[in-house]
Design a protein around this motif. Structure first.
Motif, mmCIF file in Angstrom:
data_model
loop_
_atom_site.group_PDB
_atom_site.id
_atom_site.type_symbol
_atom_site.label_atom_id
_atom_site.label_comp_id
_atom_site.label_asym_id
_atom_site.label_seq_id
_atom_site.Cartn_x
_atom_site.Cartn_y
_atom_site.Cartn_z
ATOM 1 N N PRO A 126 6.705 -3.711 -10.803
ATOM 2 C CA PRO A 126 5.894 -2.657 -11.426
ATOM 3 C C PRO A 126 5.719 -1.461 -10.483
ATOM 4 C CG PRO A 126 4.867 -4.807 -11.714
ATOM 5 C CD PRO A 126 6.019 -4.998 -10.771
ATOM 6 N N GLN A 127 5.459 -0.297 -11.069
ATOM 7 C CA GLN A 127 5.289 0.926 -10.290
ATOM 8 C C GLN A 127 4.206 0.741 -9.231
ATOM 9 O OE1 GLN A 127 4.527 4.352 -12.695
ATOM 10 N NE2 GLN A 127 4.594 5.756 -10.969
ATOM 11 N N ASN A 128 4.491 1.171 -8.029
ATOM 12 C CA ASN A 128 3.585 1.139 -6.869
ATOM 13 C C ASN A 128 3.267 -0.272 -6.356
ATOM 14 O OD1 ASN A 128 3.447 3.966 -6.915
ATOM 15 N ND2 ASN A 128 1.752 3.898 -8.376
ATOM 16 N N PHE A 129 3.897 -1.304 -6.924
ATOM 17 C CA PHE A 129 3.620 -2.686 -6.495
ATOM 18 C C PHE A 129 3.966 -2.873 -5.022
ATOM 19 C CE2 PHE A 129 4.581 -7.155 -5.841
ATOM 20 C CZ PHE A 129 3.528 -7.785 -6.487
ATOM 21 N N THR A 130 5.139 -2.422 -4.610
ATOM 22 C CA THR A 130 5.561 -2.591 -3.218
ATOM 23 C C THR A 130 4.565 -1.919 -2.284
ATOM 24 O OG1 THR A 130 7.868 -2.697 -3.894
ATOM 25 C CG2 THR A 130 7.445 -2.209 -1.585
ATOM 26 N N ARG A 131 4.196 -0.705 -2.591
ATOM 27 C CA ARG A 131 3.260 0.028 -1.736
ATOM 28 C C ARG A 131 1.885 -0.639 -1.716
ATOM 29 N NH1 ARG A 131 1.315 5.243 -4.238
ATOM 30 N NH2 ARG A 131 -0.167 3.761 -5.084
ATOM 31 N N ASP A 132 1.336 -0.915 -2.903
ATOM 32 C CA ASP A 132 -0.042 -1.384 -2.994
ATOM 33 C C ASP A 132 -0.233 -2.851 -2.616
ATOM 34 O OD1 ASP A 132 -0.664 1.154 -3.857
ATOM 35 O OD2 ASP A 132 -0.777 0.608 -5.984
ATOM 36 N N ILE A 133 0.717 -3.681 -2.935
ATOM 37 C CA ILE A 133 0.543 -5.123 -2.731
ATOM 38 C C ILE A 133 1.240 -5.622 -1.464
ATOM 39 C CG2 ILE A 133 0.861 -7.407 -3.766
ATOM 40 C CD1 ILE A 133 -1.136 -5.477 -5.226
ATOM 41 N N ILE A 134 2.436 -5.148 -1.202
ATOM 42 C CA ILE A 134 3.199 -5.671 -0.070
ATOM 43 C C ILE A 134 2.954 -4.866 1.201
ATOM 44 C CG2 ILE A 134 5.518 -6.176 0.789
ATOM 45 C CD1 ILE A 134 6.324 -6.607 -2.194
ATOM 46 N N MET A 135 3.075 -3.547 1.121
ATOM 47 C CA MET A 135 3.024 -2.716 2.320
ATOM 48 C C MET A 135 1.608 -2.504 2.862
ATOM 49 S SD MET A 135 6.185 -2.330 2.733
ATOM 50 C CE MET A 135 6.340 -1.128 4.026
ATOM 51 N N LYS A 136 0.614 -2.483 1.994
ATOM 52 C CA LYS A 136 -0.751 -2.214 2.463
ATOM 53 C C LYS A 136 -1.405 -3.416 3.132
ATOM 54 C CE LYS A 136 -2.073 1.693 -0.381
ATOM 55 N NZ LYS A 136 -3.027 2.195 -1.387
ATOM 56 N N ALA A 137 -0.876 -4.595 2.928
ATOM 57 C CA ALA A 137 -1.461 -5.792 3.547
ATOM 58 C C ALA A 137 -0.341 -6.689 4.071
ATOM 59 C CB ALA A 137 -2.330 -6.538 2.542
ATOM 60 N N PRO A 138 0.421 -6.197 5.069
ATOM 61 C CA PRO A 138 1.531 -7.000 5.579
ATOM 62 C C PRO A 138 1.029 -8.245 6.317
ATOM 63 C CG PRO A 138 1.185 -5.082 6.964
ATOM 64 C CD PRO A 138 0.255 -4.931 5.788
ATOM 65 N N THR A 139 1.901 -9.221 6.417
ATOM 66 C CA THR A 139 1.560 -10.457 7.106
ATOM 67 C C THR A 139 2.766 -10.944 7.899
ATOM 68 O OG1 THR A 139 0.905 -12.765 6.794
ATOM 69 C CG2 THR A 139 2.136 -11.759 5.008
ATOM 70 N N GLN A 140 2.509 -11.723 8.923
ATOM 71 C CA GLN A 140 3.588 -12.318 9.718
ATOM 72 C C GLN A 140 4.260 -13.473 8.979
ATOM 73 O OE1 GLN A 140 4.610 -11.495 12.892
ATOM 74 N NE2 GLN A 140 3.249 -9.737 12.933
ATOM 75 N N ASP A 141 3.567 -14.022 7.987
ATOM 76 C CA ASP A 141 4.045 -15.203 7.269
ATOM 77 C C ASP A 141 4.678 -14.778 5.950
ATOM 78 O OD1 ASP A 141 4.343 -17.520 5.748
ATOM 79 O OD2 ASP A 141 2.495 -18.416 6.497
ATOM 80 N N ILE A 142 6.006 -14.777 5.899
ATOM 81 C CA ILE A 142 6.712 -14.312 4.708
ATOM 82 C C ILE A 142 6.394 -15.179 3.485
ATOM 83 C CG2 ILE A 142 8.830 -15.597 5.190
ATOM 84 C CD1 ILE A 142 8.612 -12.104 3.598
ATOM 85 N N MET A 143 6.211 -16.484 3.680
ATOM 86 C CA MET A 143 5.905 -17.358 2.544
ATOM 87 C C MET A 143 4.526 -17.022 1.971
ATOM 88 S SD MET A 143 8.651 -18.909 2.147
ATOM 89 C CE MET A 143 8.245 -20.053 0.855
ATOM 90 N N ASN A 144 3.585 -16.716 2.833
ATOM 91 C CA ASN A 144 2.261 -16.314 2.369
ATOM 92 C C ASN A 144 2.352 -15.019 1.583
ATOM 93 O OD1 ASN A 144 -0.297 -14.628 2.755
ATOM 94 N ND2 ASN A 144 -0.986 -16.699 3.283
ATOM 95 N N SER A 145 3.121 -14.075 2.090
ATOM 96 C CA SER A 145 3.290 -12.789 1.413
ATOM 97 C C SER A 145 3.951 -12.965 0.049
ATOM 98 C CB SER A 145 4.124 -11.853 2.288
ATOM 99 O OG SER A 145 4.247 -10.595 1.685
ATOM 100 N N MET A 146 4.979 -13.828 -0.023
ATOM 101 C CA MET A 146 5.651 -14.065 -1.298
ATOM 102 C C MET A 146 4.708 -14.731 -2.303
ATOM 103 S SD MET A 146 9.400 -15.207 0.110
ATOM 104 C CE MET A 146 9.916 -15.893 -1.438
ATOM 105 N N THR A 147 3.960 -15.710 -1.843
ATOM 106 C CA THR A 147 3.021 -16.409 -2.722
ATOM 107 C C THR A 147 1.986 -15.444 -3.274
ATOM 108 O OG1 THR A 147 3.315 -18.449 -1.469
ATOM 109 C CG2 THR A 147 1.328 -18.288 -2.832
ATOM 110 N N ARG A 148 1.422 -14.649 -2.393
ATOM 111 C CA ARG A 148 0.409 -13.674 -2.815
ATOM 112 C C ARG A 148 0.999 -12.684 -3.816
ATOM 113 N NH1 ARG A 148 -1.065 -8.964 0.781
ATOM 114 N NH2 ARG A 148 0.751 -9.888 1.724
#
Length: 172
Positions: A126-148
């Motif tokens: 969805p529009q702005n999803f990468t910016r708002d959900i992924i980029m604004k709250a990065p994490t060292q744990d890729i699995m946690n980021s994918m789950t979220r």
């Protein structure tokens, strides 16, 4: 004192309390017939559910004796190492393995092509999803980021709580 350090120190002081109040008495596993992991108390592999999707072999018979092995993982009757080699040779391994797991059989070339096209067409976020959900709250744990991220995507889906098989396949 910086708040990050204060939070870390606080968490460390609570470890023993969490262990004390969350430890499950060992006898309950035997009393209730609950297994720890994939082996029983004697180290024997256990059946944890009925599925045609995956299987783990933890033993083999050698000279009439059951002997533990490193283990073999099967998806839909394909040993994982064979599946990896098979998919690597023909390309699009992730997509073909996904099809296998979802539908129970390896796709023909036409089925694979159609499935890959569908995935390609609908993998846009969805529009702005990468910016708002992924980029604004990065994490060292890729699995946690994918789950979220996957959990957040449910809020964009008007049928997010429906479990009809066609809806689940679309979501998958």
């Amino acid at each position: 004192m910086d708040y990050e350090k204060k939070l870390r120190d606080y968490a460390r002081t609570k470890v023993d309390l969490a262990i004390k109040n969350d430890e499950i008495p060992g006898h309950l596993f035997n009393d209730l017939g609950v297994y720890r992991g994939l082996r029983d108390e004697k180290g024997k592999g256990v059946l944890t559910g009925l599925t045609s999707i995956s299987r783990i072999d933890a033993f083999e018979i050698q000279n009439g004796q059951r002997v533990p092995i490193d283990g073999r993982l099967y998806y839909r009757q394909y040993e994982i190492s064979d599946l990896v080699h098979r998919c690597a040779e023909s390309g699009f391994g992730f997509e073909k393995a996904s099809y296998l797991l979802m539908f129970g059989e390896m796709p023909t070339e036409d089925e694979a092509e159609e499935f890959i096209e569908m995935l390609s067409r609908y993998r846009h976020l969805p529009q702005n999803f990468t910016r708002d959900i992924i980029m604004k709250a990065p994490t060292q744990d890729i699995m946690n980021s994918m789950t979220r991220s996957i959990l957040t995507l449910a809020s964009y889906d008007p049928a997010g709580t429906q479990t009809d098989l066609d809806i689940t396949i679309r979501q998958s």
